[in-house]
Structures are given as structure tokens and as C-alpha cells.
Write a protein that holds these residues in place. Structure first.
Motif, PDB file in Angstrom:
ATOM      1  N   MET A  53      17.924 -14.125  38.595  1.00 43.22           N
ATOM      2  CA  MET A  53      17.075 -13.381  37.680  1.00 43.22           C
ATOM      3  C   MET A  53      16.207 -14.342  36.879  1.00 43.22           C
ATOM      4  N   ARG A  54      15.091 -13.821  36.428  1.00 40.80           N
ATOM      5  CA  ARG A  54      14.209 -14.563  35.534  1.00 40.80           C
ATOM      6  C   ARG A  54      14.550 -14.119  34.108  1.00 40.80           C
ATOM      7  N   ILE A  55      14.974 -15.068  33.301  1.00 37.52           N
ATOM      8  CA  ILE A  55      15.440 -14.788  31.947  1.00 37.52           C
ATOM      9  C   ILE A  55      14.476 -15.401  30.942  1.00 37.52           C
ATOM     10  N   GLY A  56      14.003 -14.575  30.018  1.00 38.73           N
ATOM     11  CA  GLY A  56      13.171 -15.076  28.926  1.00 38.73           C
ATOM     12  C   GLY A  56      14.022 -15.260  27.690  1.00 38.73           C
ATOM     13  N   ILE A  57      13.753 -16.300  26.947  1.00 38.78           N
ATOM     14  CA  ILE A  57      14.484 -16.554  25.710  1.00 38.78           C
ATOM     15  C   ILE A  57      13.492 -16.889  24.613  1.00 38.78           C
ATOM     16  N   GLY A  58      13.818 -16.483  23.398  1.00 35.30           N
ATOM     17  CA  GLY A  58      12.959 -16.790  22.270  1.00 35.30           C
ATOM     18  C   GLY A  58      13.721 -16.665  20.967  1.00 35.30           C
ATOM     19  N   SER A  59      13.216 -17.372  19.965  1.00 42.05           N
ATOM     20  CA  SER A  59      13.840 -17.315  18.644  1.00 42.05           C
ATOM     21  C   SER A  59      12.805 -17.613  17.578  1.00 42.05           C
ATOM     22  N   ASP A  60      13.176 -17.265  16.356  1.00 44.97           N
ATOM     23  CA  ASP A  60      12.401 -17.764  15.226  1.00 44.97           C
ATOM     24  C   ASP A  60      13.018 -19.087  14.797  1.00 44.97           C
ATOM     25  N   HIS A  61      12.538 -19.637  13.711  1.00 48.61           N
ATOM     26  CA  HIS A  61      13.038 -20.935  13.244  1.00 48.61           C
ATOM     27  C   HIS A  61      14.513 -20.883  12.841  1.00 48.61           C
ATOM     28  N   THR A 117      22.960 -22.375  35.227  1.00 44.29           N
ATOM     29  CA  THR A 117      23.276 -21.212  36.063  1.00 44.29           C
ATOM     30  C   THR A 117      22.218 -21.103  37.154  1.00 44.29           C
ATOM     31  N   GLU A 118      22.330 -20.074  37.957  1.00 51.22           N
ATOM     32  CA  GLU A 118      21.357 -19.847  39.034  1.00 51.22           C
ATOM     33  C   GLU A 118      20.082 -19.168  38.539  1.00 51.22           C
ATOM     34  N   HIS A 119      20.024 -18.813  37.283  1.00 51.37           N
ATOM     35  CA  HIS A 119      18.885 -18.073  36.741  1.00 51.37           C
ATOM     36  C   HIS A 119      17.701 -18.990  36.432  1.00 51.37           C
ATOM     37  N   VAL A 120      16.512 -18.420  36.500  1.00 52.93           N
ATOM     38  CA  VAL A 120      15.286 -19.117  36.112  1.00 52.93           C
ATOM     39  C   VAL A 120      15.036 -18.781  34.647  1.00 52.93           C
ATOM     40  N   LEU A 121      14.801 -19.786  33.840  1.00 60.91           N
ATOM     41  CA  LEU A 121      14.646 -19.596  32.402  1.00 60.91           C
ATOM     42  C   LEU A 121      13.209 -19.845  31.969  1.00 60.91           C
ATOM     43  N   VAL A 122      12.690 -18.957  31.139  1.00 65.23           N
ATOM     44  CA  VAL A 122      11.360 -19.114  30.543  1.00 65.23           C
ATOM     45  C   VAL A 122      11.539 -19.090  29.030  1.00 65.23           C
ATOM     46  N   ASP A 123      11.084 -20.126  28.356  1.00 66.47           N
ATOM     47  CA  ASP A 123      11.211 -20.247  26.902  1.00 66.47           C
ATOM     48  C   ASP A 123       9.915 -19.764  26.247  1.00 66.47           C
ATOM     49  N   TYR A 124      10.031 -18.758  25.391  1.00 70.33           N
ATOM     50  CA  TYR A 124       8.882 -18.196  24.688  1.00 70.33           C
ATOM     51  C   TYR A 124       8.781 -18.712  23.249  1.00 70.33           C
TER      52      TYR A 124
END
Length: 160
Positions: free
Chosen positions: A1-9, A25-32
Motif C-alpha cells: 500500500m501507499r501510505i501518506g504521513i503528516g504531522s504538525d510541529h 515494511t513492504e509499504h511505500v511511504l509518502v511524507d507530507y
């Protein structure tokens, strides 16, 4: 799966730890974002992740702020998005199994990183089977009815 991740400060350091966990893991990660402890408004990040799901760029999202509440509210403003606040493995699993949530949210000031990793693992291992389809369909239908009312408003007909 393609997983997006994001956070505030407030969730930056927590996010970085969760990123390292997902990268193994086997997942593809995209950092927002965000990319530092410099102050940033959590709705901006939540909107980016929710929009990426709507656009089909990612399959699921993980959002982090101080409590997890703000990012859940912000992401949930996108039609079609179900964002669930999760601070334990059972709620993370049920977010997917019972609600077909595309996004989980966590509070970096509420839970520790090791628990956060377990929450993410439970969410990513769970897959919607349609067991609560009737309930989720009701949520979608209500959302659609409100969107229909908004469209009427745009044509000049007021809905009170």
C-alpha cells in the motif's frame, strides 16, 4: 500500500519515528510534512493527506498532532474521508474493519512512540471486509445529502 504521513510541529519527532517504522515494511511511504519543529498549522497537513487519498495518490494516511483531535477534524472535512482518532491497537483495527477509515490520527502528547508503532501496525494489517457496510453506507448517504444541499445553495436556493 501507499501510505501518506503528516504531522504538525507538535507531532514532528513522533512522525519521524513512525516513518522509520513504516520504512521497514513492504509499504511505500509518502511524507507530507512537516519537516521540522517550526510552527505549522495542522489543518494544512491534514488537508494535504486527505486530498492525496481523494486523488488516489495514496491508499491510507496517518496524521499526528499534539492530541490527534485537530487533524482528525480537519481531514474529516473532505467529502468521502473517514479519519479515526486511535490511541490503541483495538481502535486502530476497528477503524478499518468497522468503518473503512482511510486515515488514522494519533496524539504525540498522548501516547508513546512504541504504542504508536503498534497502532500503525494494527491499522495497516487490517482490511475492510464490508462487515459494517450498512452503517458506513448510512454515513456516506448522509454526507451526500448534505453535499446536495450545498449544491442547491450555490444555485441561489437557500436551505434553512
Amino acid at each position: 500500500m501507499r501510505i501518506g504521513i503528516g504531522s504538525d510541529h507538535n507531532g514532528y519527532e513522533f512522525k519521524e519515528e513512525i516513518k522509520r517504522f513504516i520504512e521497514n515494511t513492504e509499504h511505500v511511504l509518502v511524507d507530507y510534512g512537516c519537516d521540522s519543529k517550526d510552527p505549522i498549522d495542522y489543518p494544512d497537513i491534514a488537508f494535504e493527506v486527505a486530498n492525496a487519498i481523494i486523488d488516489g495518490k495514496i491508499d491510507r494516511g496517518i496524521l499526528i498532532c499534539g492530541t490527534g483531535i485537530g487533524v482528525a477534524i480537519a481531514a474529516g472535512k473532505y467529502p468521502g474521508i473517514r479519519a479515526a482518532l486511535t490511541h490503541d491497537t483495538y481502535s486502530a483495527e476497528r477503524a478499518q474493519l468497522s468503518n473503512n477509515a482511510q486515515i488514522i490520527t494519533m496524539g504525540a502528547q498522548i501516547i508513546g512512540v512504541e504504542v504508536g508503532k503498534k497502532v500503525v501496525e494494527a491499522f495497516l494489517k487490517s482490511h475492510w471486509t464490508g462487515g459494517s457496510e450498512r452503517k458506513v453506507s448510512k454515513i456516506i448517504e448522509k454526507e451526500q445529502s448534505f453535499l446536495g444541499q450545498l449544491e442547491k445553495d450555490a444555485t441561489g436556493n437557500r436551505c434553512n
